[in-house]
Motif scaffolding. Sequence first.
Motif, PDB file in Angstrom:
ATOM      1  N   LEU A 133       1.037   2.694  -4.213  1.00 49.38           N
ATOM      2  CA  LEU A 133      -0.088   3.092  -4.549  1.00 49.38           C
ATOM      3  C   LEU A 133      -0.739   4.462  -4.341  1.00 49.38           C
TER       4      LEU A 133
ATOM      5  N   GLN B 105      -3.590  -2.973  -9.511  1.00 52.34           N
ATOM      6  CA  GLN B 105      -2.444  -2.125  -9.546  1.00 52.34           C
ATOM      7  C   GLN B 105      -1.342  -2.629  -8.735  1.00 52.34           C
ATOM      8  N   SER B 106      -1.672  -3.222  -7.268  1.00 55.80           N
ATOM      9  CA  SER B 106      -0.722  -3.753  -6.270  1.00 55.80           C
ATOM     10  C   SER B 106      -0.060  -4.664  -6.838  1.00 55.80           C
ATOM     11  N   MET B 107      -0.677  -5.496  -7.755  1.00 56.70           N
ATOM     12  CA  MET B 107      -0.015  -6.478  -8.332  1.00 56.70           C
ATOM     13  C   MET B 107       0.895  -6.332  -9.516  1.00 56.70           C
TER      14      MET B 107
ATOM     15  N   ASN C 220       4.005   0.487  -1.353  1.00 65.18           N
ATOM     16  CA  ASN C 220       4.094  -0.007  -2.937  1.00 65.18           C
ATOM     17  C   ASN C 220       3.814   1.250  -3.722  1.00 65.18           C
TER      18      ASN C 220
ATOM     19  N   GLU D 116      -7.584  -1.545  -7.640  1.00 64.41           N
ATOM     20  CA  GLU D 116      -6.451  -0.999  -6.792  1.00 64.41           C
ATOM     21  C   GLU D 116      -5.599  -2.417  -6.453  1.00 64.41           C
TER      22      GLU D 116
ATOM     23  N   MET E  42      -0.127  -7.898  -1.555  1.00 66.72           N
ATOM     24  CA  MET E  42      -1.180  -6.970  -0.694  1.00 66.72           C
ATOM     25  C   MET E  42      -2.600  -7.649  -0.326  1.00 66.72           C
TER      26      MET E  42
ATOM     27  N   ARG F 228      -0.131   2.369   1.763  1.00 67.24           N
ATOM     28  CA  ARG F 228      -0.077   2.350   0.366  1.00 67.24           C
ATOM     29  C   ARG F 228       1.145   3.185  -0.241  1.00 67.24           C
TER      30      ARG F 228
END
Lengths: 225, 336
Positions: free
Chosen positions: B54, A132-134, B52, A129, B86, B49
Amino acid sequence: MLDFDWNLLLEIDWVEIGEATLDTLTMLGVSMLFTVLAGLPLGVLLFVSAPGQLRARPRLYAVLSFLVNVLRSLPFVILLIVLMPFTLLLVGTSIGVAGAIVPLVVGAVPFFARLVENVLREVDRGVIEASQSMGARLPHIVFKVLLPESLPGLIGAATVTAVALVGYTAMSGVIGGGGLGDLAIRYGYQRFQTEIMIVTVVLLLALVQGLQSAGDSLVRRCRFD
Amino acid sequence: MIEVQNISKHYQHGGKSVAALDNVSLQIASGEIYGIIGRSGAGKSTLIRCLNLLERPDSGHVSLHGEDITRFDERALQQRRQRIGMVFQHFNLLRSRTVAANVRFPLELAGGLSPAQMDARVDELLALVGLQDHKHKRPSQLSGGQKQRVGIARALANHPDLLLCDEATSALDPETTDAILALLADINRQLGLTIVLITHDMRVIRQLCDSVAVLDHGRVVEQGKVLDVFLAPQHAVTQSLLAETGMGQGALQGIWRQRVATPVIKLTFVGEPTLQPVLDKVGREAGLRVNLLSGTLSEIKDTPFGQLLAGVVASDVDVSALPAIFAREGVRCEVL
């Protein structure tokens, strides 16, 4: 066993043992190479396509998973025979060391792929995760996160697969594949030459032991602490 | 400016559809530290979340500086995420990489920098979070606070315009929490970076945030400037969260009303009056003698404030005249 004549050991044809050892190592090395080359991507594909995963494709996963199960449930001796036409097509012969390598790979790939899938499932979801956030894309996640993070597990899986392959090679004698296992069956079992049996078993034991120790020490060296 | 417009998100749970977020709207100004607080299960984690993507909301929009990211395709979204940092409760560092290589990771993903430039940027970031000396260590060799510093350095690598903190201090001890909060405040000041954080701890909100939204069962039940929400909490959930920090509790009020039964006043100080002997001064002028029942004196983001509950023992003036007298000293007085 007690009245075993130890002098028989002196009469062993060591050249034949040497050749058989070389055959086993060849079959093991080449089939292991192709098993990793095919099994690693298949394992990754199984992992990412599983329901709820990074690229969930439930139907593709169901098909792949079924195929893997089918191949894993076939006894290796059957696989050797069934694959003969395919082997002939692929490498020009269906017998001997070269002919044994194709069924060895076909037998080991699904086994290794399933192990890889399980190892990848152990990777912390939080780390995936975070990447993915990056803004990581799937290839980034596979090559920079999944594979490096699970390297010790992957080496462990490869070790288990290599040991299983040593067992498989013993059966390759059925198609004239040669190797130590074949020698043990032909001389030791069928002709009651216990001395050959003992020597081959000791050599196989040393091989398996060596593979396992090498795998363990690699895992130890690349653990992350 | 970050705008969250009417987002909703449902989960399927045991055949039923459960709302994690129910029509949530927020406006977050650039450069501020915005806290979202709620109890576990309130939907905070889903909400942050959604900023962004996610988690993708079922409906509604999320705009960052005028760009509606819910309309982005996957590639554009991945590009945009490179500039949204994040930070996670459990740090989520790559165990296979050293501290420096972890901070380098987002730079590799973004591309565009030469290896030497990446190394220079990594050194800069590690200096910012005070970890220069731990560059070559593995995450497993670090303490929790150090791991979170790596997480923060990593989140800042690509010069983000928004930093999301997902319970960033919840896994840390109180002392380390203070240090990490101070670091975040410092980064907000130095870089003018907008920070959105979620937490279940009012102390985090008090120490760090400019604005706060209180989330309960997927809805925003209260939002505003932290000082306003602390001094005049409207919703029961806010009041109970505040009570855990010792704020706004009735304390002896009940017993006072039973046994003494004289009027009770609530005095609210913000800023300068907190540092003046107001109670003493009004006491002399109006012959007011009080008995303190409960009180909080503290500061929110460098603004001192106080709130006292007092039972009136004696007063030369009528109690109803007290609010005007206190107002002259800049203190709000309510007769309860």
